[in-house]
Scaffold this motif. Structure first.
Motif, short mmCIF file in Angstrom:
data_model
loop_
_atom_site.label_atom_id
_atom_site.label_comp_id
_atom_site.label_asym_id
_atom_site.label_seq_id
_atom_site.Cartn_x
_atom_site.Cartn_y
_atom_site.Cartn_z
N TRP A 101 17.32 -37.75 -15.13
CA TRP A 101 17.78 -38.21 -16.44
C TRP A 101 17.86 -39.73 -16.49
O TRP A 101 17.54 -40.34 -17.51
CB TRP A 101 19.12 -37.59 -16.82
N ARG A 102 18.25 -40.35 -15.39
CA ARG A 102 18.25 -41.82 -15.34
C ARG A 102 16.86 -42.35 -15.66
O ARG A 102 16.71 -43.35 -16.36
CB ARG A 102 18.71 -42.26 -13.95
N SER A 105 15.99 -41.77 -19.36
CA SER A 105 16.71 -42.78 -20.12
C SER A 105 16.06 -44.15 -19.93
O SER A 105 15.87 -44.90 -20.89
CB SER A 105 18.17 -42.78 -19.66
N GLN A 108 13.24 -44.48 -21.96
CA GLN A 108 13.60 -44.21 -23.36
C GLN A 108 12.88 -42.96 -23.88
O GLN A 108 12.33 -42.96 -24.98
CB GLN A 108 13.29 -45.44 -24.23
N GLN A 110 14.43 -39.99 -24.12
CA GLN A 110 15.47 -39.00 -24.45
C GLN A 110 15.10 -38.11 -25.63
O GLN A 110 15.56 -36.97 -25.72
CB GLN A 110 16.80 -39.69 -24.79
N ASP A 111 14.31 -38.66 -26.54
CA ASP A 111 13.96 -37.88 -27.74
C ASP A 111 12.65 -37.11 -27.57
O ASP A 111 12.13 -36.55 -28.53
CB ASP A 111 13.86 -38.81 -28.96
N HIS B 169 22.62 -36.97 -26.10
CA HIS B 169 22.17 -38.33 -25.80
C HIS B 169 21.36 -38.95 -26.93
O HIS B 169 20.86 -40.06 -26.79
CB HIS B 169 21.31 -38.34 -24.54
N SER B 170 21.23 -38.24 -28.02
CA SER B 170 20.31 -38.67 -29.06
C SER B 170 21.01 -38.77 -30.40
O SER B 170 21.84 -37.92 -30.74
CB SER B 170 19.16 -37.66 -29.14
N LYS B 172 18.90 -39.19 -33.10
CA LYS B 172 17.83 -38.65 -33.93
C LYS B 172 17.77 -37.12 -33.89
O LYS B 172 17.47 -36.49 -34.91
CB LYS B 172 16.53 -39.23 -33.38
N ARG B 442 21.87 -52.38 -30.51
CA ARG B 442 20.95 -52.28 -29.38
C ARG B 442 19.76 -53.24 -29.47
O ARG B 442 19.04 -53.44 -28.50
CB ARG B 442 20.42 -50.84 -29.26
N ARG B 457 23.30 -45.00 -25.26
CA ARG B 457 22.93 -43.76 -25.95
C ARG B 457 23.69 -42.57 -25.39
O ARG B 457 24.05 -41.67 -26.12
CB ARG B 457 21.44 -43.46 -25.73
N GLU B 468 23.49 -47.53 -17.70
CA GLU B 468 22.36 -47.20 -18.58
C GLU B 468 21.88 -48.46 -19.29
O GLU B 468 20.68 -48.77 -19.32
CB GLU B 468 22.79 -46.14 -19.61
N THR B 471 20.35 -51.18 -17.03
CA THR B 471 19.01 -50.76 -16.63
C THR B 471 18.01 -51.06 -17.75
O THR B 471 16.92 -51.59 -17.51
CB THR B 471 19.01 -49.25 -16.33
N ARG B 472 18.40 -50.74 -18.98
CA ARG B 472 17.53 -51.00 -20.13
C ARG B 472 17.28 -52.50 -20.28
O ARG B 472 16.14 -52.95 -20.47
CB ARG B 472 18.19 -50.45 -21.40
N ARG B 475 14.82 -53.89 -17.72
CA ARG B 475 13.42 -53.55 -18.01
C ARG B 475 12.87 -54.42 -19.13
O ARG B 475 11.74 -54.88 -19.08
CB ARG B 475 13.30 -52.08 -18.43
#
Lengths: 492, 492
Positions: A101-102, A105, A108, A110-111, B169-170, B172, B442, B457, B468, B471-472, B475
């Motif tokens: 899951w990391r 995530s 990106q 997740q969806d 987690h979403s 959407k 975000r 998220r 989380e 990490t984002r 990147r």
């Protein structure tokens, strides 16, 4: 791109070896010079090897990834047929599994998940097929039946396993659980058999053999308790974590992200279609020799190959006694997974659990709807009544038909038992293997580091465990690399 | 090392500001040259900033970490007093939270956890303190009571929330859930109040205010549903994930691993005790000006500061309208957390849930046993009957005593409400904030990237969400860095 792996059958083409996948890599290599001494050579491009290679490449190491197959993903890859992914091996992911899951995530994604099961219309039942015949029950009845069977099976402590295994990620912190590794599932069944109804027995055995891909006589009861503990000690979460959420685009749409990111660093060399014959630790570096005669040299090696294949590579110096013993035991999972694309729309909400000498499969369910608006059925078998689906496709079609009447347009599968680079599906141990040899399997030997989902601490056997292990290997390699660089500097 | 943060009281010393912690960093800076233009400046050394800095440093970027405090960890840090860690903020972790568990696994700290609760001996009861008085109930009764209250609270769909929020987690993928963000907890209470017993009401309100640190009138019902969904739609797992497993060595023993690993790369510069006044995006680079007049320049900036403090930094160009609106709303969590070391051994298995105008705390329980064999009690309050524990220590002692008679040798706490670099505890939104502004929060603005657990998220508000987000951010920064390097190369 088409991989040599996997099989597809349609009435028109018959059985054809090789299926299309976005996980097949072309060109097969990007190596420019034979003379490079890599910082690390990673052998195996499953999720473990991909993770190790990616992390080391991001960390600035010169990485060579060597893979026997023509594709990434190892035991988890999807064939994309007409825009629809059939999952050839590892499939389902969840936010209950931390490493996978990391990464979802981090990318990106997740969806980009969907739910396999759809009980909104159609058959809406489960066919329970045991020694005394078949009967259809509702999915609620199915859930209640498997749950009550499972709860009897795991309830060794009056707390449904939580008492003996409060920390599912640890060997050390569950001292009360170790003794269950000397028991097989059959041993545990013998203890509870009198308390099970005939239907509970069928449902329970169908489900636990689905998990192990083995037989009652060879699967470790400890390992099943561990799966259960990881699944929140609950049947609801066993389903949730094991067979529910999958990628719209298939596993290979996920694995390719790891590969492309590693490639983007500019630090990744790779070669596919190159099975490794020998890994020779020279003391100052490691020489990796391929079956085709290619020789690669690296300061360190990550061996990311599965347990059941380690005996096919010559390690020099020889593997430690513990590793050798574990390798000789091997793991037992001979899961058979066959997909059918069928015209029967009502089967979208159908499932079956079977345990009887007639059926070659133990578990099957509607797994999706294809772009042609057909239903996608997935069926699982184990060592019990083991089927080699490519041996005789008529036998395989018949085995599917015996589960439920279906009008099949297509079959898709990968025969993991005959796959020389896997020799089985996900890891499932015999009694005794894990508590005796887990630490041996995890230990580095000289400059060679052993990483695989097969000996992860957490979701061992899962994609999650592969990423856990790849992460561990990369850190080990990078720490050692740093040490060596600083030693060299201090000599200068 | 002692941090200026936090307070300790003993009968002998009285109230003293500043407590010892392994998270305090010395020397305060390792910067060698003022003239460096960093690849990235990370503002804030909580878990989010630490993760961003570590990942970027591993990736070979030159990183400057700027922190207002004298310590790492932000809203999660432990004071180590006599070898025992008191957790000043974020405390509990679990394998159900993917990012934090991935790091625990990466640092091989799986065996360094312990369980807060110990019901094996002593009082073994929960004191329920509502409008109609106090009564002691068993922990089983406590669980049953909170659970039945919670299930009524979240059951908007006949599926205890799973129907409206299948993908926690979403944003959407849960279209049915968005409407609950226009409701406060008070709105939802009005819908179910008639179905609650008096005891259920007390237990339920105590628990949900423990989660939000706000009041019924300002906490978003949507956000509570999200916590519930993340907790497997279950009270058992809410306890499991929110208040059960903590580090033997305290949070700072975990955070320091991130910092040391980043430092070991040789790519991390840092400066503590340096609050930032202005972040000025010059187009080609970003200038960060500290209150003390220091100016740092970086190609990019990660702003890892919490929502409630963003208005205290001058951003130029100004923050986007969405970000500004969210910042002006702020989040509501004014949780008060006070530790007491008490001689009463029987309180190890005691807990209390309260919701009445007399009590300043809502929730308290035995959290550990100290090296002196005393019991460690932790108590939580919210905006409701809000206490500033450092204002008058006698009031605080009295507030603790009113929960249960205790013989206190020590109090330890951090006043998050008065902390100018946090202005509150973990993020908990008012109605409307998340569904309106999450994507705005975000979004990067020019060369400035905004990362914080407050707009994660997944486990938003948790250490997991901080990792989380870090990490984002890393990147994003590394991708942009790569792009710029390749642009420069192509010009050469």
């Amino acid at each position: 791109m088409t991989s040599k792996d996997g099989f597809q059958w349609t009435p028109k083409t018959g059985l054809v070896k090789g299926v299309p996948t976005i996980g097949a890599i072309s060109p097969k290599s990007n190596i420019k010079s034979d003379a490079t001494i890599y910082d690390v050579i990673v052998v195996g491009a499953g999720y473990c090897g991909l993770t190790a290679a990616r992390e080391a490449a991001i960390g600035g190491l010169q990485v060579l990834l060597v893979e026997a197959r023509d594709r990434i993903g190892g035991r988890s890859w999807s064939s994309n047929i007409g825009g629809y992914p059939f999952e050839m091996g590892g499939t389902w992911v969840t936010w209950g599994q931390s490493h996978v899951w990391r990464e979802i995530s981090r990318y990106q994604m997740q969806d980009e998940l969907e739910i396999s099961q759809d009980y909104s219309s159609g058959a809406k039942h489960c066919c329970l097929s045991g020694l005394t015949g078949k009967k259809n029950i509702s999915h609620d009845e199915e859930d209640a039946l498997v749950e009550s069977g499972l709860r009897k099976f795991v309830n060794v402590d009056g707390q449904y396993g939580r008492g003996v295994m409060p920390f599912p990620h640890s060997l050390k912190m569950n001292p009360l659980a170790a003794k269950y590794d000397s028991m097989t599932a059959a041993d545990r069944m013998a203890q509870i058999q009198d308390s099970l109804t005939q239907d509970e027995y069928t449902a329970l055995v169908g489900f636990i053999l689905l998990c192990s891909g083995g037989t009652l006589d060879n699967m470790s009861f400890y390992e099943f308790l561990k799966w259960w503990a990881l699944s929140n000690y609950s049947y609801e979460y066993a389903i949730e974590y094991l067979v529910k959420y999958k990628f719209h685009g298939g596993q290979s749409s996920f694995a390719i992200r790891f590969f492309e990111e590693a490639l983007d660093t500019g630090n990744l060399s790779y070669v596919f279609d190159t099975p490794v014959k020998e890994i020779h630790d020279l003391g100052n570096s490691v020489k990796v020799t391929a079956r085709n005669g290619s020789v690669f040299e690296g300061a360190q090696v990550v061996s990311a190959m599965p347990l059941n294949t380690l005996n096919d590579v010559v390690f020099s110096p020889r593997l430690s006694q513990g590793k050798k013993a574990a390798t000789n035991m091997g793991h037992i999972n001979q899961c058979v997974k066959v997909h059918a694309e069928v015209r029967n729309k009502d089967l979208r909400s159908w499932s079956t659990i079977t345990y009887n000498p007639k059926d070659r499969f133990l578990y099957a369910f509607g797994d999706g709807t294809t772009p042609s608006n057909n239903t996608h059925i997935v069926a699982f078998g184990s060592q019990y009544n083991h089927l080699q689906p490519d041996d005789d496709i008529d036998v395989t079609l018949e085995a599917m038909q015996s589960l439920v009447s279906m009008d099949a347009e297509r079959l898709v599968f990968h025969n993991w038992s005959k796959d020389e680079f896997a020799k089985g599906a996900w890891f499932f141990p015999t009694a005794g293997l894990v508590t005796k040899y887990l630490e041996d399997l995890r230990a580095s030997e000289g400059r060679v580091h052993f990483a695989n989902s097969d000996w992860a601490r957490g979701w061992r056997s899962f994609i999650d465990g592969a990423i856990e292990e790849g992460t561990r290997a990369a850190r080990t390699v990078m720490d050692l690399h740093k040490l060596q660089v600083s030693k060299k500097r201090s000599k200068m």
